[in-house]
Design a protein around this motif. Structure first.
Motif, PDB file in Angstrom:
ATOM      1  N   LYS A 149       0.802  -1.228   0.000  1.00  0.00           N
ATOM      2  CA  LYS A 149       0.000   0.000   0.000  1.00  0.00           C
ATOM      3  C   LYS A 149       0.836   1.279   0.000  1.00  0.00           C
ATOM      4  CE  LYS A 149      -0.700   0.239   5.033  1.00  0.00           C
ATOM      5  NZ  LYS A 149      -1.732   0.234   6.106  1.00  0.00           N
ATOM      6  N   ASN A 150       2.061   1.208   0.477  1.00  0.00           N
ATOM      7  CA  ASN A 150       2.884   2.419   0.550  1.00  0.00           C
ATOM      8  C   ASN A 150       3.890   2.542  -0.595  1.00  0.00           C
ATOM      9  OD1 ASN A 150       1.677   3.336   2.979  1.00  0.00           O
ATOM     10  ND2 ASN A 150       2.965   1.931   4.161  1.00  0.00           N
ATOM     11  N   ILE A 151       3.804   1.634  -1.563  1.00  0.00           N
ATOM     12  CA  ILE A 151       4.719   1.705  -2.708  1.00  0.00           C
ATOM     13  C   ILE A 151       4.156   2.703  -3.723  1.00  0.00           C
ATOM     14  CG2 ILE A 151       5.798   0.433  -4.600  1.00  0.00           C
ATOM     15  CD1 ILE A 151       5.580  -2.091  -2.892  1.00  0.00           C
ATOM     16  N   PRO A 152       4.855   3.776  -4.015  1.00  0.00           N
ATOM     17  CA  PRO A 152       4.340   4.763  -4.979  1.00  0.00           C
ATOM     18  C   PRO A 152       4.314   4.196  -6.394  1.00  0.00           C
ATOM     19  CG  PRO A 152       6.579   5.317  -4.305  1.00  0.00           C
ATOM     20  CD  PRO A 152       6.159   4.168  -3.444  1.00  0.00           C
ATOM     21  N   ASP A 153       3.381   4.671  -7.196  1.00  0.00           N
ATOM     22  CA  ASP A 153       3.250   4.195  -8.575  1.00  0.00           C
ATOM     23  C   ASP A 153       4.538   4.377  -9.367  1.00  0.00           C
ATOM     24  OD1 ASP A 153       0.672   3.380  -8.166  1.00  0.00           O
ATOM     25  OD2 ASP A 153      -0.255   5.160  -9.060  1.00  0.00           O
ATOM     26  N   SER A 154       5.275   5.422  -9.035  1.00  0.00           N
ATOM     27  CA  SER A 154       6.507   5.710  -9.776  1.00  0.00           C
ATOM     28  C   SER A 154       7.562   4.620  -9.597  1.00  0.00           C
ATOM     29  CB  SER A 154       7.088   7.055  -9.328  1.00  0.00           C
ATOM     30  OG  SER A 154       7.384   7.034  -7.935  1.00  0.00           O
ATOM     31  N   GLU A 155       7.411   3.809  -8.542  1.00  0.00           N
ATOM     32  CA  GLU A 155       8.384   2.748  -8.281  1.00  0.00           C
ATOM     33  C   GLU A 155       7.885   1.371  -8.723  1.00  0.00           C
ATOM     34  OE1 GLU A 155       9.729   2.800  -4.252  1.00  0.00           O
ATOM     35  OE2 GLU A 155      10.100   4.965  -4.240  1.00  0.00           O
ATOM     36  N   LYS A 156       6.726   1.346  -9.350  1.00  0.00           N
ATOM     37  CA  LYS A 156       6.163   0.066  -9.780  1.00  0.00           C
ATOM     38  C   LYS A 156       6.557  -0.218 -11.229  1.00  0.00           C
ATOM     39  CE  LYS A 156       2.136   0.389  -6.733  1.00  0.00           C
ATOM     40  NZ  LYS A 156       0.659   0.500  -6.663  1.00  0.00           N
ATOM     41  N   PRO A 157       7.212  -1.347 -11.483  1.00  0.00           N
ATOM     42  CA  PRO A 157       7.580  -1.687 -12.862  1.00  0.00           C
ATOM     43  C   PRO A 157       6.353  -2.125 -13.660  1.00  0.00           C
ATOM     44  CG  PRO A 157       8.168  -3.476 -11.385  1.00  0.00           C
ATOM     45  CD  PRO A 157       7.676  -2.356 -10.513  1.00  0.00           C
ATOM     46  N   SER A 158       6.396  -1.942 -14.954  1.00  0.00           N
ATOM     47  CA  SER A 158       5.296  -2.387 -15.816  1.00  0.00           C
ATOM     48  C   SER A 158       5.359  -3.905 -15.972  1.00  0.00           C
ATOM     49  CB  SER A 158       5.383  -1.710 -17.181  1.00  0.00           C
ATOM     50  OG  SER A 158       6.619  -2.002 -17.804  1.00  0.00           O
ATOM     51  N   VAL A 159       4.173  -4.537 -16.012  1.00  0.00           N
ATOM     52  CA  VAL A 159       4.109  -5.999 -16.057  1.00  0.00           C
ATOM     53  C   VAL A 159       3.069  -6.457 -17.076  1.00  0.00           C
ATOM     54  CG1 VAL A 159       4.888  -6.354 -13.682  1.00  0.00           C
ATOM     55  CG2 VAL A 159       2.451  -6.001 -14.140  1.00  0.00           C
ATOM     56  N   TYR A 160       3.189  -7.727 -17.458  1.00  0.00           N
ATOM     57  CA  TYR A 160       2.269  -8.311 -18.438  1.00  0.00           C
ATOM     58  C   TYR A 160       2.111  -9.788 -18.125  1.00  0.00           C
ATOM     59  CZ  TYR A 160       0.546 -10.049 -22.963  1.00  0.00           C
ATOM     60  OH  TYR A 160      -0.179 -10.661 -23.957  1.00  0.00           O
ATOM     61  N   ILE A 161       0.873 -10.309 -18.265  1.00  0.00           N
ATOM     62  CA  ILE A 161       0.636 -11.743 -18.142  1.00  0.00           C
ATOM     63  C   ILE A 161       0.360 -12.299 -19.535  1.00  0.00           C
ATOM     64  CG2 ILE A 161      -1.801 -11.298 -17.527  1.00  0.00           C
ATOM     65  CD1 ILE A 161       0.293 -14.402 -16.542  1.00  0.00           C
ATOM     66  N   GLY A 162       1.117 -13.312 -19.932  1.00  0.00           N
ATOM     67  CA  GLY A 162       0.924 -13.960 -21.222  1.00  0.00           C
ATOM     68  C   GLY A 162       0.520 -15.411 -21.036  1.00  0.00           C
ATOM     69  N   GLY A 163      -0.074 -15.996 -22.072  1.00  0.00           N
ATOM     70  CA  GLY A 163      -0.481 -17.396 -22.006  1.00  0.00           C
ATOM     71  C   GLY A 163      -1.761 -17.624 -21.234  1.00  0.00           C
ATOM     72  N   ARG A 164      -2.485 -16.555 -20.923  1.00  0.00           N
ATOM     73  CA  ARG A 164      -3.724 -16.678 -20.147  1.00  0.00           C
ATOM     74  C   ARG A 164      -4.753 -17.438 -20.987  1.00  0.00           C
ATOM     75  NH1 ARG A 164      -9.322 -16.103 -18.832  1.00  0.00           N
ATOM     76  NH2 ARG A 164      -9.626 -14.478 -17.266  1.00  0.00           N
ATOM     77  N   ALA A 165      -5.237 -18.555 -20.451  1.00  0.00           N
ATOM     78  CA  ALA A 165      -6.184 -19.391 -21.189  1.00  0.00           C
ATOM     79  C   ALA A 165      -7.584 -18.788 -21.165  1.00  0.00           C
ATOM     80  CB  ALA A 165      -6.214 -20.789 -20.591  1.00  0.00           C
ATOM     81  N   PHE A 166      -8.320 -18.966 -22.236  1.00  0.00           N
ATOM     82  CA  PHE A 166      -9.755 -18.684 -22.289  1.00  0.00           C
ATOM     83  C   PHE A 166     -10.299 -19.426 -23.499  1.00  0.00           C
ATOM     84  CE2 PHE A 166      -7.571 -15.387 -24.608  1.00  0.00           C
ATOM     85  CZ  PHE A 166      -8.334 -15.120 -25.733  1.00  0.00           C
ATOM     86  N   TYR A 167     -11.312 -20.245 -23.261  1.00  0.00           N
ATOM     87  CA  TYR A 167     -11.830 -21.133 -24.309  1.00  0.00           C
ATOM     88  C   TYR A 167     -10.687 -21.920 -24.952  1.00  0.00           C
ATOM     89  CZ  TYR A 167     -15.837 -18.064 -23.687  1.00  0.00           C
ATOM     90  OH  TYR A 167     -16.865 -17.332 -23.136  1.00  0.00           O
ATOM     91  N   GLY A 168      -9.815 -22.450 -24.111  1.00  0.00           N
ATOM     92  CA  GLY A 168      -8.657 -23.185 -24.592  1.00  0.00           C
ATOM     93  C   GLY A 168      -7.375 -22.419 -24.313  1.00  0.00           C
ATOM     94  N   SER A 169      -6.258 -23.014 -24.708  1.00  0.00           N
ATOM     95  CA  SER A 169      -4.953 -22.409 -24.433  1.00  0.00           C
ATOM     96  C   SER A 169      -4.599 -21.367 -25.485  1.00  0.00           C
ATOM     97  CB  SER A 169      -3.878 -23.495 -24.397  1.00  0.00           C
ATOM     98  OG  SER A 169      -3.830 -24.183 -25.634  1.00  0.00           O
ATOM     99  N   HIS A 170      -3.697 -20.461 -25.110  1.00  0.00           N
ATOM    100  CA  HIS A 170      -3.234 -19.404 -26.012  1.00  0.00           C
ATOM    101  C   HIS A 170      -1.742 -19.184 -25.800  1.00  0.00           C
ATOM    102  CE1 HIS A 170      -7.194 -17.927 -27.440  1.00  0.00           C
ATOM    103  NE2 HIS A 170      -7.601 -18.458 -26.303  1.00  0.00           N
ATOM    104  N   GLY A 171      -1.129 -18.572 -26.798  1.00  0.00           N
ATOM    105  CA  GLY A 171       0.281 -18.228 -26.689  1.00  0.00           C
ATOM    106  C   GLY A 171       0.469 -16.959 -25.885  1.00  0.00           C
ATOM    107  N   ILE A 172       1.584 -16.302 -26.102  1.00  0.00           N
ATOM    108  CA  ILE A 172       1.932 -15.136 -25.299  1.00  0.00           C
ATOM    109  C   ILE A 172       0.957 -13.974 -25.505  1.00  0.00           C
ATOM    110  CG2 ILE A 172       3.478 -14.051 -26.972  1.00  0.00           C
ATOM    111  CD1 ILE A 172       5.377 -13.486 -24.594  1.00  0.00           C
ATOM    112  N   SER A 173       0.211 -13.986 -26.604  1.00  0.00           N
ATOM    113  CA  SER A 173      -0.742 -12.899 -26.858  1.00  0.00           C
ATOM    114  C   SER A 173      -2.009 -13.018 -26.019  1.00  0.00           C
ATOM    115  CB  SER A 173      -1.123 -12.860 -28.341  1.00  0.00           C
ATOM    116  OG  SER A 173      -1.788 -14.054 -28.708  1.00  0.00           O
ATOM    117  N   GLY A 174      -2.233 -14.165 -25.382  1.00  0.00           N
ATOM    118  CA  GLY A 174      -3.394 -14.316 -24.507  1.00  0.00           C
ATOM    119  C   GLY A 174      -3.138 -13.637 -23.172  1.00  0.00           C
ATOM    120  N   THR A 175      -3.981 -12.680 -22.799  1.00  0.00           N
ATOM    121  CA  THR A 175      -3.719 -11.900 -21.585  1.00  0.00           C
ATOM    122  C   THR A 175      -5.006 -11.626 -20.819  1.00  0.00           C
ATOM    123  OG1 THR A 175      -2.445 -10.017 -20.739  1.00  0.00           O
ATOM    124  CG2 THR A 175      -3.922  -9.588 -22.611  1.00  0.00           C
TER     125      THR A 175
END
Length: 391
Positions: A223-249
């Motif tokens: 809760k005390n971590i400022p947004d400026s110190e948060k790195p950008s992140v991404y989730i890939g391979g997220r399944a929906f109606y079956g499996s997906h590659g890195i573009s599934g998010t």
């Protein structure tokens, strides 16, 4: 004359005694009648054969007061196991068999925490037919004679049709995504319905408390971590109606939301849901850290070695990690919580310094599933190379 007066007095006294005794008898009879009425009312209450339940779709369904045999369809078996009612289950779905395909990226029982933790379920009859178990086997369902059927669905018609075709009470539950406050609210209501139907209200509330306690702990840490110190992140391979590659998010992937991470895809939707993005979008976002839901390991590993993904900052700096699949034959809440602690430890090592990820993972799984949780955690971790860096 005196004798007559004495006789009259005697008669009057006798009459008074008779009246007194009669009054007592009536009073006693009335009391007995009251007791009998109360007893009858109590017996009637105790012997009610059915109760009315309102399911997650607001359908009012008459069900037996005592439920001993159940089916859980539409990915609803997960929560049945979590409320300790696996011993009441009389059949399973096709995708819950130990092995359903030789192909990678196809759900099967050996991938699912709730099946691994209660392997006796593998031996139960299958209640689906068709390619991949796409349709219900109504004859088999009727033959198994469950007291009720749970089904994960958002469609009233689907629940009504199943009830009409089997003549068995059907309770609709929520088995869709969590991740936002509204989604959690619906899921908690669904869990409470499950508990009420199965006489497991206390366990349902305990599960809600378990989840909320983890959420509070995660929030307190970041809760005390400022947004400026948060790195950008991404989730890939997220399944929906079956499996997906890195573009599934997932724009609102629960592990990111639980630690307030800066998800580069968050603007695409305000609810947790699976979607595919263009390669160009991911290249443009160029996240600093990528996490992979590895239900299709070979596909994703090949993608990460190819252009243009090799040019991503996270790939160049070797900040790509495997996690446990949150969405795989519906939604694994225990996986999502374990993922959140791992992601937190990678992104904010100082505030997660005390967390040993395997110890925390075992703890989470045991709270959801009991003593078999530890073995299940390690089986899934090894299967998916979870909580490791992609080499």
């Amino acid at each position: 004359m005196k004798r007559n007066k004495t006789l009259i007095n005697g008669i009057l006294l006798s009459m008074l005694i008779i009246v007194f005794l009669a009054a007592n008898a009536l009073r006693s009879g009335a009391n007995n009648t009251t007791v009998d009425i109360q007893t009858t009312a109590q017996l009637t209450s105790d012997n009610i054969e059915s109760i009315q339940i309102e399911d997650i779709l607001k359908r009012k369904v008459e069900i037996p007061k005592k439920v001993n045999r159940i089916l859980a369809l539409g990915c609803s078996l997960r929560e049945i196991v979590c409320v300790n009612a696996a011993d009441k289950v009389v059949g399973i779905e096709y995708r819950e068999k130990p092995k359903t395909s030789e192909k990678e990226g196809v759900p099967q029982g050996s991938d699912l925490p709730y099946m691994l933790v209660f392997p006796q379920l593998y031996d139960l009859p299958i209640v689906n037919v068709g390619a991949g178990g796409s349709d219900f086997n109504y004859e088999k369902i009727i033959e198994l004679n469950p007291d009720i059927i749970f089904i994960g669905t958002s469609e009233v018609q689907a629940a009504d049709d199943l009830q009409k075709k089997t003549d068995i009470p059907v309770i609709a539950l929520y088995t869709n995504a969590i991740g936002t406050s509204k989604q959690y609210e619906i899921f908690y209501n669904s869990l409470r319905i499950t508990g009420k139907v199965l006489g497991a209200e206390e366990r349902a509330e305990e599960l809600i408390d378990i989840m909320e306690n983890y959420f509070q702990d995660l929030n307190e840490r970041v809760k005390n971590i400022p947004d400026s110190e948060k790195p950008s992140v991404y989730i890939g391979g997220r399944a929906f109606y079956g499996s997906h590659g890195i573009s599934g998010t997932d724009p609102q992937w629960p592990p990111f939301n639980l630690i307030k991470a800066k998800n580069v895809a968050s603007s695409l939707s305000d609810i947790s849901c699976g979607m595919s993005i263009d390669k160009e979008a991911l290249i443009g976002w160029n996240p600093g850290t990528i996490f992979i839901s590895p239900v299709s390991l070979s596909i994703i590993n090949n993608e990460l070695k190819s252009t243009p993904y090799q040019d991503l900052k996270a790939v160049k700096e070797k900040r790509v990690y495997y996690v446990l699949p949150y969405c795989w034959y519906s939604y694994n809440k225990e996986n999502a919580i374990a993922d959140a602690y791992f992601v937190g430890k990678i992104l904010y090592p100082d505030v997660f310094e005390d967390i040993e990820i395997d110890k925390k993972g075992v703890e989470i799984f045991e709270k959801f599933y009991g003593k078999n949780g530890e073995d299940t955690y390690y089986k899934l971790k090894d299967k998916y190379n979870a909580f490791r860096k992609v080499e």
